[in-house]
Design a protein around this motif. Structure first.
Motif, PDB file in Angstrom:
ATOM      1  N   ALA A  20       0.811  -1.218   0.000  1.00 43.13           N
ATOM      2  CA  ALA A  20       0.000   0.000   0.000  1.00 43.13           C
ATOM      3  C   ALA A  20       0.841   1.263   0.000  1.00 43.13           C
ATOM      4  N   SER A  21       2.153   1.124   0.068  1.00 46.31           N
ATOM      5  CA  SER A  21       3.023   2.287   0.278  1.00 46.31           C
ATOM      6  C   SER A  21       3.783   2.727  -0.965  1.00 46.31           C
ATOM      7  N   TRP A  22       3.305   2.368  -2.167  1.00 47.63           N
ATOM      8  CA  TRP A  22       3.958   2.892  -3.366  1.00 47.63           C
ATOM      9  C   TRP A  22       3.844   4.413  -3.365  1.00 47.63           C
ATOM     10  N   SER A  23       4.895   5.100  -3.754  1.00 46.15           N
ATOM     11  CA  SER A  23       4.872   6.571  -3.735  1.00 46.15           C
ATOM     12  C   SER A  23       4.174   7.150  -4.955  1.00 46.15           C
ATOM     13  N   ARG A  24       4.112   6.346  -6.046  1.00 46.09           N
ATOM     14  CA  ARG A  24       3.480   6.813  -7.282  1.00 46.09           C
ATOM     15  C   ARG A  24       2.726   5.649  -7.921  1.00 46.09           C
ATOM     16  N   THR A  25       1.870   5.993  -8.876  1.00 42.80           N
ATOM     17  CA  THR A  25       1.170   4.927  -9.604  1.00 42.80           C
ATOM     18  C   THR A  25       2.154   4.103 -10.435  1.00 42.80           C
ATOM     19  N   TYR A  26       3.257   4.723 -10.869  1.00 37.10           N
ATOM     20  CA  TYR A  26       4.344   4.013 -11.540  1.00 37.10           C
ATOM     21  C   TYR A  26       5.573   4.144 -10.633  1.00 37.10           C
ATOM     22  N   ALA A  27       5.851   3.132  -9.869  1.00 33.78           N
ATOM     23  CA  ALA A  27       6.869   3.225  -8.823  1.00 33.78           C
ATOM     24  C   ALA A  27       8.276   3.367  -9.400  1.00 33.78           C
ATOM     25  N   PRO A  28       9.120   4.177  -8.781  1.00 32.46           N
ATOM     26  CA  PRO A  28      10.528   4.266  -9.197  1.00 32.46           C
ATOM     27  C   PRO A  28      11.278   2.995  -8.849  1.00 32.46           C
ATOM     28  N   GLY A  29      12.382   2.788  -9.535  1.00 34.95           N
ATOM     29  CA  GLY A  29      13.138   1.552  -9.390  1.00 34.95           C
ATOM     30  C   GLY A  29      13.573   1.243  -7.975  1.00 34.95           C
ATOM     31  N   ARG A  30      13.950   2.258  -7.217  1.00 38.76           N
ATOM     32  CA  ARG A  30      14.431   2.000  -5.855  1.00 38.76           C
ATOM     33  C   ARG A  30      13.339   1.353  -4.999  1.00 38.76           C
ATOM     34  N   GLU A  31      12.064   1.663  -5.288  1.00 36.74           N
ATOM     35  CA  GLU A  31      10.985   1.058  -4.514  1.00 36.74           C
ATOM     36  C   GLU A  31      10.773  -0.402  -4.896  1.00 36.74           C
ATOM     37  N   LEU A  32      11.013  -0.741  -6.167  1.00 39.48           N
ATOM     38  CA  LEU A  32      10.926  -2.146  -6.573  1.00 39.48           C
ATOM     39  C   LEU A  32      12.040  -2.950  -5.934  1.00 39.48           C
ATOM     40  N   LYS A  33      13.230  -2.356  -5.865  1.00 42.27           N
ATOM     41  CA  LYS A  33      14.347  -3.015  -5.194  1.00 42.27           C
ATOM     42  C   LYS A  33      14.021  -3.230  -3.719  1.00 42.27           C
ATOM     43  N   ALA A  34      13.452  -2.214  -3.070  1.00 43.71           N
ATOM     44  CA  ALA A  34      13.083  -2.332  -1.660  1.00 43.71           C
ATOM     45  C   ALA A  34      11.981  -3.368  -1.466  1.00 43.71           C
ATOM     46  N   TYR A  35      11.059  -3.458  -2.421  1.00 41.98           N
ATOM     47  CA  TYR A  35       9.986  -4.450  -2.355  1.00 41.98           C
ATOM     48  C   TYR A  35      10.566  -5.857  -2.415  1.00 41.98           C
ATOM     49  N   ALA A  36      11.551  -6.057  -3.282  1.00 47.82           N
ATOM     50  CA  ALA A  36      12.212  -7.369  -3.359  1.00 47.82           C
ATOM     51  C   ALA A  36      12.869  -7.713  -2.026  1.00 47.82           C
ATOM     52  N   GLU A  37      13.565  -6.755  -1.447  1.00 50.32           N
ATOM     53  CA  GLU A  37      14.226  -6.985  -0.160  1.00 50.32           C
ATOM     54  C   GLU A  37      13.207  -7.321   0.932  1.00 50.32           C
ATOM     55  N   SER A  38      12.079  -6.613   0.926  1.00 54.12           N
ATOM     56  CA  SER A  38      11.077  -6.853   1.965  1.00 54.12           C
ATOM     57  C   SER A  38      10.445  -8.228   1.817  1.00 54.12           C
ATOM     58  N   CYS A  39      10.233  -8.673   0.587  1.00 54.48           N
ATOM     59  CA  CYS A  39       9.679 -10.016   0.368  1.00 54.48           C
ATOM     60  C   CYS A  39      10.653 -11.085   0.874  1.00 54.48           C
ATOM     61  N   VAL A  40      11.913 -10.896   0.583  1.00 55.67           N
ATOM     62  CA  VAL A  40      12.931 -11.847   1.026  1.00 55.67           C
ATOM     63  C   VAL A  40      12.973 -11.931   2.547  1.00 55.67           C
ATOM     64  N   ASP A  41      12.889 -10.785   3.194  1.00 54.68           N
ATOM     65  CA  ASP A  41      12.954 -10.777   4.655  1.00 54.68           C
ATOM     66  C   ASP A  41      11.672 -11.314   5.288  1.00 54.68           C
ATOM     67  N   LYS A  42      10.526 -10.912   4.756  1.00 55.02           N
ATOM     68  CA  LYS A  42       9.261 -11.356   5.345  1.00 55.02           C
ATOM     69  C   LYS A  42       9.128 -12.872   5.288  1.00 55.02           C
ATOM     70  N   TYR A  43       9.544 -13.456   4.176  1.00 55.59           N
ATOM     71  CA  TYR A  43       9.394 -14.905   4.003  1.00 55.59           C
ATOM     72  C   TYR A  43      10.671 -15.665   4.373  1.00 55.59           C
ATOM     73  N   GLN A  44      11.601 -14.962   5.007  1.00 55.42           N
ATOM     74  CA  GLN A  44      12.811 -15.566   5.566  1.00 55.42           C
ATOM     75  C   GLN A  44      13.595 -16.385   4.534  1.00 55.42           C
ATOM     76  N   LEU A  45      13.806 -15.768   3.384  1.00 56.43           N
ATOM     77  CA  LEU A  45      14.508 -16.449   2.299  1.00 56.43           C
ATOM     78  C   LEU A  45      16.016 -16.191   2.301  1.00 56.43           C
ATOM     79  N   ARG A  46      16.445 -15.140   2.995  1.00 58.81           N
ATOM     80  CA  ARG A  46      17.850 -14.740   2.884  1.00 58.81           C
ATOM     81  C   ARG A  46      18.841 -15.861   3.225  1.00 58.81           C
ATOM     82  N   PRO A  47      18.592 -16.660   4.257  1.00 61.02           N
ATOM     83  CA  PRO A  47      19.538 -17.750   4.549  1.00 61.02           C
ATOM     84  C   PRO A  47      19.603 -18.814   3.454  1.00 61.02           C
ATOM     85  N   ARG A  48      18.629 -18.795   2.558  1.00 57.19           N
ATOM     86  CA  ARG A  48      18.567 -19.801   1.494  1.00 57.19           C
ATOM     87  C   ARG A  48      19.112 -19.284   0.167  1.00 57.19           C
ATOM     88  N   ILE A  49      19.735 -18.098   0.195  1.00 57.83           N
ATOM     89  CA  ILE A  49      20.262 -17.503  -1.031  1.00 57.83           C
ATOM     90  C   ILE A  49      21.780 -17.516  -1.009  1.00 57.83           C
TER      91      ILE A  49
END
Length: 497
Positions: free
Chosen positions: A72-101
Motif C-alpha cells: 500500500a506504500s507505493w509513492s506513485r502509480t508508476y513506482a521508481p526503481g528504488r521502490e521495486l528493489k526495496a519491495y524485493a528486499e522486503s519479500c525476502v525478509d518477510k518470508y525468511q529467504l535470505r539464509p537460502r540464497i
C-alpha cells in the motif's frame, strides 16, 4: 538431502522476482529443501542491476507486485526503481529467504546426470551443486546487448550501458550521446537532458510513446489502500488496464480495435508534445502499435523541444575515439557514450544464461536452433527432465511479469506435488504434449499484431532468429486457468532404478 548424493531437492537459479516468487510458493507447499543462487550480490534481478536515472516500472505499480503480497506504500502509480528493489528486499525478509540464497554465484553450465537422476550445476569458480529439480528464474532482461557498430571499443571517453550505470560519472556540462530509443532510453533521456551541454540521441526506429497517468500517492491515499478490499479493487482496475493495452491489443489485433485507438492516442500525444514538425515526423512510428513493446511517458517526447537535444536518425557508420560519425559524414564530438541498446532477449545465451544439457547430452540451445523456440506451457522441454522455466518460450503474454511468475510457479508446483505423492524422481514433459502445445500456439498467431506487414520495419526484439514471436497468444485469465488445470498425463512421472 543426506545420503542421496544431492545437495538440495530444488535449486532456483536467479534471485529476482521470479526466483523470489518461486521460493515463497515452494515454502508454502512444504518444499523446504531448496537453494537460490544468483550471480549478483543482492536480490531483485533487473531492479538490482538497473539503477539509471529515471528508472521506473512501465506498468502501474498495483499490477507490478505479487497478488499475495500487495503493498500500500507505493509513492506513485508508476513506482521508481528504488521502490521495486526495496519491495524485493522486503519479500525476502518477510518470508525468511535470505539464509537460502547464495550470492556471487554464476552458473555456467548444468547437465542432467541420468544415473543419479539429478542435475549437476557448475559455477564460474569451479564448484558443483546438485539438485533433483532445477527452476530457471534468470529472467529475460539479464544480459546487456552491445551494439554491433564499428569502433565501439575504440571510444576513448566514458562508455556505459544503461543496465550498468556508473553513478561515479558526473554528466553535468558534458557532451553526451545515447544510442537507442527503447524503454530504458525513454526514461533516461528526460533525466539526462537538463544537465548536459548537448545530448545527441541516435534513433534507429521510433517508439510508440503514450501518455501515462503517473500520479503521486500521498499518505492519505496509502492509508486508504489499507482498507479491506481496497488493494484488491485497485489491482483489478490496474490489471484490466494492462490487459487492454497490450495482451488484448497485441494478440487479438484482427478482432478488436484497441490498437487503433492506442495509435490515435499516441499520435495525439506526439502532436501535443513536440513543436517542430520535422522532429515530430522523425519520431512518428511507421509500424502498428504492439509490434514492439510501447512506452508510456509524459516527459520523453517533450525533451526533443530542448535546444541542447539533437535527434539523429542517420545511421551510425562508425564510433571513433572522440565521437560518433554518421553514414552521411556528420561527426558528433562526445565525452560520454550511453548505450541504451537493451538486452539479449530471444537470443542465444539468454534463455537460460548458462549451457544446459539434458538426456544424452542434448544441448538446449542447439535443440532450439534446430526445432525453433518452444516449451510446453512455457515451462518444460522434452529431453530435459526435472527442469522448469519461469520465463520460457510461449509463457509470457505481455501482461505483468508477476502474473507470469505466479502462473508458471503454480504449474511447476502441480508437477512437484504429483511427483512427491508418487515418489517419482523423474518429471519430464512428453514430446506429444509439447508438440501439441507448440502447434496450438502457432495456429493462434494469425490474429496477432506481429504478423501485420508494418511490423517488418519495427526492429522488434520480440522476433527471434526463426522469425517467430514466442509470446503466448492468450489472455492472462486463460494462462492462469491453464496453469492449474493442464493434464498431468502430459508429463512422464517415473522412479529411477
Amino acid at each position: 538431502m543426506t545420503g542421496t548424493g544431492i545437495d538440495h531437492e530444488v535449486i532456483i537459479v536467479g534471485a529476482g522476482f521470479s526466483g523470489i516468487g518461486a521460493a515463497i510458493k515452494l515454502q508454502e507447499a512444504g518444499f523446504d529443501d531448496f537453494l537460490i543462487v544468483d550471480e549478483a550480490d543482492g536480490v531483485g534481478g533487473t531492479w538490482h542491476w538497473n539503477t539509471y536515472p529515471g528508472i521506473a516500472v512501465d506498468i502501474p505499480s498495483f499490477s507490478y507486485q505479487f497478488s499475495f503480497e500487495q503493498r500500500a506504500s507505493w509513492s506513485r502509480t508508476y513506482a521508481p526503481g528504488r521502490e521495486l528493489k526495496a519491495y524485493a528486499e522486503s519479500c525476502v525478509d518477510k518470508y525468511q529467504l535470505r539464509p537460502r540464497i547464495r550470492f556471487d554465484t554464476t552458473i555456467t553450465e548444468a547437465e542432467f546426470d541420468e544415473d543419479g537422476c539429478r542435475w549437476r550445476l557448475h559455477t564460474a569458480t569451479g564448484d558443483e551443486l546438485t539438485a533433483r529439480f532445477v527452476i530457471s528464474a534468470t529472467g529475460v532482461l539479464t544480459r546487456p546487448k552491445l551494439p554491433e557498430i564499428p569502433g565501439v571499443d575504440d571510444f576513448a571517453g566514458v562508455t556505459m550501458h544503461t543496465s550498468r550505470w556508473d553513478h561515479q560519472q558526473d554528466l553535468r556540462g558534458k557532451r553526451v550521446a545515447i544510442i537507442g530509443t527503447g524503454a530504458s532510453a525513454v526514461q533516461v533521456i528526460p533525466e539526462t537532458a537538463p544537465e548536459v551541454e548537448q545530448l545527441v540521441v541516435f534513433q534507429r526506429t521510433p517508439i510508440w510513446c503514450l501518455p501515462r497517468l503517473d500520479l503521486p500517492l500521498p499518505k492519505p491515499v496509502q492509508w486508504a489502500l489499507r482498507v479491506p478490499g481496497a488493494r484488491s479493487l485497485t489491482r483489478l482496475i490496474s490489471q484490466t488496464y494492462v490487459e487492454i493495452t497490450f495482451p488484448i491489443a497485441a494478440h487479438y489485433h484482427t478482432k478488436l480495435p484497441t490498437a487503433a485507438l492506442g495509435e490515435r492516442a499516441g499520435l495525439a500525444h506526439l502532436r501535443n508534445q513536440v513543436h517542430d514538425p520535422v522532429i515530430r515526423e522523425k519520431l512518428t512510428p511507421r509500424y502498428a502499435l504492439g509490434c514492439k513493446r510501447p512506452s508510456f511517458s509524459n516527459d520523453y517526447l517533450v525533451t526533443f523541444n530542448r535546444d541542447n537535444v539533437v535527434l539523429e536518425t542517420d545511421p551510425i557508420a562508425q564510433i571513433t575515439s572522440t565521437g560518433v560519425r554518421t553514414a552521411s559524414g556528420t561527426e558528433y564530438p562526445v565525452d560520454v557514450l550511453i548505450l541504451a541498446t537493451g538486452f539479449k532477449v530471444m537470443e542465444s545465451g539468454n534463455m537460460p544464461t548458462y549451457d544446459l544439457r539434458g538426456i544424452g547430452g542434448l544441448d538446449l540451445e542447439k535443440w532450439w536452433d534446430e526445432n525453433r523456440l518452444q516449451a510446453y506451457e512455457g515451462v518444460s522441454v522434452p529431453g530435459f527432465p526435472n527442469f522448469f522455466s519461469i520465463i520460457g518460450p510461449y509463457g509470457y503474454n505481455g501482461s505483468s511479469y508477476f502474473a507470469l511468475i505466479e502462473n508458471q510457479t503454480r504449474h511447476i508446483l502441480r508437477c512437484l506435488r504429483h511427483a512427491r505423492a508418487g515418489n517419482a524422481t523423474i518429471v519430464e514433459v512428453t514430446r506429444e504434449a509439447n508438440d501439441r502445445f507448440f502447434q496450438e500456439m502457432l495456429a493462434r498467431r494469425g490474429g496477432q499484431v506481429f504478423w501485420q506487414d508494418s511490423c517488418a520495419v519495427s526492429n522488434s526484439y520480440y522476433f527471434d532468429k526463426h522469425g517467430d514471436v514466442p509470446l503466448r497468444p492468450s489472455t492472462t485469465v486463460e494462462a492462469a486457468w491453464r496453469s492449474g488445470h493442464f493434464d498431468l498425463s502430459d508429463y512422464r512421472f517415473a522412479t529411477s532404478a
